[in-house]
Write a protein that holds these residues in place. Sequence first.
Motif, PDB file in Angstrom:
ATOM      1  N   TYR A   1       0.841  -1.187   0.000  1.00  0.00           N
ATOM      2  CA  TYR A   1       0.000   0.000   0.000  1.00  0.00           C
ATOM      3  C   TYR A   1       0.881   1.244   0.000  1.00  0.00           C
ATOM      4  CZ  TYR A   1       0.631   0.344   5.086  1.00  0.00           C
ATOM      5  OH  TYR A   1       1.159   0.456   6.349  1.00  0.00           O
TER       6      TYR A   1
ATOM      7  N   ILE B   1       1.163   5.514   0.804  1.00  0.00           N
ATOM      8  CA  ILE B   1       0.683   6.644   1.578  1.00  0.00           C
ATOM      9  C   ILE B   1       1.188   7.901   0.874  1.00  0.00           C
ATOM     10  CG2 ILE B   1       0.710   7.854   3.794  1.00  0.00           C
ATOM     11  CD1 ILE B   1       1.490   5.050   5.021  1.00  0.00           C
TER      12      ILE B   1
ATOM     13  N   LYS C   1       1.336  11.888   1.110  1.00  0.00           N
ATOM     14  CA  LYS C   1       1.108  12.890   2.135  1.00  0.00           C
ATOM     15  C   LYS C   1       1.777  14.210   1.825  1.00  0.00           C
ATOM     16  CE  LYS C   1       4.584  11.618   5.542  1.00  0.00           C
ATOM     17  NZ  LYS C   1       4.723  11.167   6.910  1.00  0.00           N
TER      18      LYS C   1
ATOM     19  N   GLY D   1       4.313   0.197   4.473  1.00  0.00           N
ATOM     20  CA  GLY D   1       3.761   0.918   3.336  1.00  0.00           C
ATOM     21  C   GLY D   1       4.844   1.755   2.684  1.00  0.00           C
TER      22      GLY D   1
ATOM     23  N   TRP E   1      -5.250  11.143 -11.101  1.00  0.00           N
ATOM     24  CA  TRP E   1      -6.016  10.389 -10.102  1.00  0.00           C
ATOM     25  C   TRP E   1      -6.936   9.402 -10.821  1.00  0.00           C
ATOM     26  CZ3 TRP E   1      -4.630  10.116  -5.285  1.00  0.00           C
ATOM     27  CH2 TRP E   1      -4.057  11.199  -4.616  1.00  0.00           C
TER      28      TRP E   1
ATOM     29  N   ASN F   1      -7.033   5.447 -10.279  1.00  0.00           N
ATOM     30  CA  ASN F   1      -8.290   4.799  -9.927  1.00  0.00           C
ATOM     31  C   ASN F   1      -8.641   3.679 -10.910  1.00  0.00           C
ATOM     32  OD1 ASN F   1     -10.682   4.611  -8.290  1.00  0.00           O
ATOM     33  ND2 ASN F   1     -11.780   5.533 -10.006  1.00  0.00           N
TER      34      ASN F   1
ATOM     35  N   GLN G   1      -6.367   0.635 -10.320  1.00  0.00           N
ATOM     36  CA  GLN G   1      -6.416   0.049  -8.980  1.00  0.00           C
ATOM     37  C   GLN G   1      -7.077  -1.321  -9.014  1.00  0.00           C
ATOM     38  OE1 GLN G   1      -4.851   2.027  -6.875  1.00  0.00           O
ATOM     39  NE2 GLN G   1      -4.947   0.566  -5.232  1.00  0.00           N
TER      40      GLN G   1
ATOM     41  N   GLU H   1      -3.948  -0.612  -1.965  1.00  0.00           N
ATOM     42  CA  GLU H   1      -4.605   0.530  -1.339  1.00  0.00           C
ATOM     43  C   GLU H   1      -3.685   1.739  -1.417  1.00  0.00           C
ATOM     44  OE1 GLU H   1      -5.322   0.919   3.213  1.00  0.00           O
ATOM     45  OE2 GLU H   1      -7.008  -0.200   2.374  1.00  0.00           O
ATOM     46  N   ILE H   2      -4.273   2.894  -1.691  1.00  0.00           N
ATOM     47  CA  ILE H   2      -3.524   4.149  -1.678  1.00  0.00           C
ATOM     48  C   ILE H   2      -4.230   5.081  -0.698  1.00  0.00           C
ATOM     49  CG2 ILE H   2      -2.761   6.152  -3.004  1.00  0.00           C
ATOM     50  CD1 ILE H   2      -2.715   4.342  -5.482  1.00  0.00           C
ATOM     51  N   LYS H   3      -3.499   5.478   0.337  1.00  0.00           N
ATOM     52  CA  LYS H   3      -4.039   6.376   1.355  1.00  0.00           C
ATOM     53  C   LYS H   3      -3.465   7.767   1.141  1.00  0.00           C
ATOM     54  CE  LYS H   3      -3.981   2.725   4.819  1.00  0.00           C
ATOM     55  NZ  LYS H   3      -3.520   2.330   6.152  1.00  0.00           N
ATOM     56  N   THR H   4      -4.214   8.768   1.548  1.00  0.00           N
ATOM     57  CA  THR H   4      -3.698  10.131   1.532  1.00  0.00           C
ATOM     58  C   THR H   4      -3.755  10.694   2.947  1.00  0.00           C
ATOM     59  OG1 THR H   4      -5.878  11.006   0.947  1.00  0.00           O
ATOM     60  CG2 THR H   4      -4.356  10.591  -0.857  1.00  0.00           C
ATOM     61  N   GLU H   5      -2.727  11.444   3.302  1.00  0.00           N
ATOM     62  CA  GLU H   5      -2.658  12.084   4.615  1.00  0.00           C
ATOM     63  C   GLU H   5      -2.310  13.548   4.402  1.00  0.00           C
ATOM     64  OE1 GLU H   5       0.149  10.115   7.136  1.00  0.00           O
ATOM     65  OE2 GLU H   5      -0.899   8.203   7.024  1.00  0.00           O
TER      66      GLU H   5
END
Length: 123
Positions: free
Chosen positions: A3, A5, A7, A34, A54, A58, A61, A109-113
Amino acid sequence: MRYAIIKIEPELAADLLAMGAAFDDALSTGNYQGEVFSFETPGALFAAITPKRWDVLNRLQGKQPMSIRELAKQLGRDVKNVHTDAIKLLDIGLLERDDAGRIYSPFAEIKTEFTLRGEAQAA
């Protein structure tokens, strides 16, 4: 499972220290932490990963690798423009190529912070 992250971290030195600590933890415990992609400002993030990029992320993914031409067809976009976007995402590290040269997202999974602080609070 890999995955990512993504940020925004305005203080690069603090971010490097945090990444070093996470790396040490991963080495000592064997826990995958990650993969982190940091940008100094919101402007830098959104210049690198535009809304069209993006969309590329998407679309890829959780999918099998595909050619840029197939990706452009699925997105209903010009092949040259999708190629430009894919190359940028490959350069960042958010996409990869398989042995046949097709592109894919290696991340389940790709998370953004995003943490934004006012100047008075950042000091």
